[in-house]
Design an enzyme around this catalytic site. Sequence first.
Site, PDB file in Angstrom:
ATOM      1  N   TYR A  14      42.067  38.001  57.310  1.00 22.53           N
ATOM      2  CA  TYR A  14      41.522  36.698  57.704  1.00 22.53           C
ATOM      3  C   TYR A  14      42.566  35.841  58.419  1.00 22.53           C
ATOM      4  O   TYR A  14      42.809  34.696  58.053  1.00 22.53           O
ATOM      5  CB  TYR A  14      40.986  35.949  56.473  1.00 22.53           C
ATOM      6  CG  TYR A  14      39.763  36.604  55.888  1.00 22.53           C
ATOM      7  CD1 TYR A  14      38.498  36.325  56.411  1.00 22.53           C
ATOM      8  CD2 TYR A  14      39.849  37.505  54.832  1.00 22.53           C
ATOM      9  CE1 TYR A  14      37.364  36.939  55.897  1.00 22.53           C
ATOM     10  CE2 TYR A  14      38.712  38.111  54.320  1.00 22.53           C
ATOM     11  CZ  TYR A  14      37.474  37.824  54.851  1.00 22.53           C
ATOM     12  OH  TYR A  14      36.350  38.414  54.342  1.00 22.53           O
ATOM     13  N   TYR A 141      30.671  37.201  46.193  1.00 22.46           N
ATOM     14  CA  TYR A 141      31.472  37.987  47.146  1.00 22.46           C
ATOM     15  C   TYR A 141      31.381  39.453  46.755  1.00 22.46           C
ATOM     16  O   TYR A 141      31.616  39.802  45.599  1.00 22.46           O
ATOM     17  CB  TYR A 141      32.939  37.547  47.145  1.00 22.46           C
ATOM     18  CG  TYR A 141      33.767  38.390  48.086  1.00 22.46           C
ATOM     19  CD1 TYR A 141      33.735  38.161  49.457  1.00 22.46           C
ATOM     20  CD2 TYR A 141      34.521  39.462  47.604  1.00 22.46           C
ATOM     21  CE1 TYR A 141      34.455  38.972  50.335  1.00 22.46           C
ATOM     22  CE2 TYR A 141      35.243  40.274  48.480  1.00 22.46           C
ATOM     23  CZ  TYR A 141      35.201  40.019  49.838  1.00 22.46           C
ATOM     24  OH  TYR A 141      35.907  40.825  50.700  1.00 22.46           O
ATOM     25  N   ASP A 242      28.810  44.034  39.848  1.00 20.99           N
ATOM     26  CA  ASP A 242      30.032  44.236  40.621  1.00 20.99           C
ATOM     27  C   ASP A 242      31.202  43.703  39.790  1.00 20.99           C
ATOM     28  O   ASP A 242      31.438  42.495  39.746  1.00 20.99           O
ATOM     29  CB  ASP A 242      29.906  43.500  41.961  1.00 20.99           C
ATOM     30  CG  ASP A 242      31.166  43.622  42.812  1.00 20.99           C
ATOM     31  OD1 ASP A 242      32.198  44.103  42.294  1.00 20.99           O
ATOM     32  OD2 ASP A 242      31.117  43.226  43.993  1.00 20.99           O
ATOM     33  N   LYS A 271      39.708  47.625  42.594  1.00 23.18           N
ATOM     34  CA  LYS A 271      40.907  46.794  42.409  1.00 23.18           C
ATOM     35  C   LYS A 271      41.889  47.308  41.352  1.00 23.18           C
ATOM     36  O   LYS A 271      42.767  48.073  41.684  1.00 23.18           O
ATOM     37  CB  LYS A 271      40.475  45.353  42.169  1.00 23.18           C
ATOM     38  CG  LYS A 271      39.919  44.755  43.471  1.00 23.18           C
ATOM     39  CD  LYS A 271      39.909  43.249  43.498  1.00 23.18           C
ATOM     40  CE  LYS A 271      39.743  42.738  44.902  1.00 23.18           C
ATOM     41  NZ  LYS A 271      38.456  42.129  45.224  1.00 23.18           N
TER      42      LYS A 271
END
Length: 426
Positions: A14, A141, A242, A271
Amino acid sequence: MDLAFDRQHIWHPYTSTLTPLTCYPVTSAKGVYIELEDGKQLVDGMSSWWSTIHGYNHPVLNEAAHGQIDKVSHVMFGGMTHQPAIDLCKKLLKLAPSNLEHVFLADSGSVSVEVSLKMALQYWHAKGTPRSKFLTLRDGYHGDTFAAMSVTDPDNSMHSLYKGFLPEHIFAKSPQCGFWHEWHESDIDDFKHKISQHNDEIAAVILEPIVQGAGGMRIYHPEFLRRVRALCDEHNVLLILDEIATGFGRTGKLFACEHADVQPDILCLGKALTGGYMTLSATLASKNVADTVCGGEAGCFMHGPTFMGNPLACAVGSASLSLIEEENWQAQTNMIEHQFATRLPKLRQYSQVKDIRWLGAIGVVETHHPVNMEAIQALFVEQGVWIRPFGRLIYMMPPFISEQEHIGKLVDAIEIALQTEDCFQS
Ligand SMILES: *Cc1c(COP(=O)(O)O)cnc(C)c1O
């Protein structure tokens, strides 16, 4: 390091190529410390985006990586298997919600989300009643690939840029009742309305249990999740959780869904799966989901990435799960939560602070104005900590091995930033 080259040619997350922000050169890391090229040691407050839960350069994980690299780093998973994958999946199934029986390994969190959505679509196709919509929450997200982005908050992920290409799904209001607050029945109204209105179009509900991470660091009431599970059952809709960010102890439970005592039909993990050593994800499915998917017209699940089940990643993941099985994470995250609970409330006195919240090893300071990234980052580095805020959120998710003094250092640095006008846009 050739930082000029980096600045001119390498894209960071980003980040603009026209006006890139400063990047700090890292040479090594050990435990909770990240070392910069000039020798400066930073206390890590980010676990490199939820991943390095046991700290950097961990002897057990290093040994697993070294041991595997001398045997075989990679071999195709089509038609072949290996001990690291078997060890990893055995441990995963032992730790995960008990109804989940099948593991699909893939490369990253976003891919795990893609896989979970494809499983749900194939599930309904196999039943002879295809469904093509997903119901999710605002402020969520789920990753940066297209299907994952299509169920991520439309404003945060700028759906407007991809209009006409991105599939359009159904967004319910995000929960407003905080984890530690009183439950209000009206919190579930919008979700209830949307699931009953669209139930025969909805293949699955997908959401982040208890903590909405990158979409706003929101920590919500377990009753919301219990209601979601009950409504999915009532309306015959699959539930995908998630837990890519929340999994493996981060919220003080091994999986965040345990706060509400619910089980998903499909679970996404990533992760921290390899303790932050390399990229790997796992999508776990119930027997019903797996059997139905594979009993359909396709006869199999239609997915198989090149690096599926990468032995090196599996070996390190398996070693990381062994560390988790030793259960120190529970005392460690309790200690970190206690530190947040005692140290964060005093920050309320600063006018810049809008809200503070915490759960397990997650601490969040929400401010009135967005941070000035360049300035606040420089201040944190000068204070000897690594915290990377976004927008109006300064948040910490330190490695579980952090000690009281490390948490103290992180909170102190935030306190200094809150008193520094430069650190915020006005
Ligand atoms: C980070 C994240 C993802 C995406 O994982 P990547 O490995 O970055 O692709 C998906 N869902 C949640 C909840 C995440 O925090």
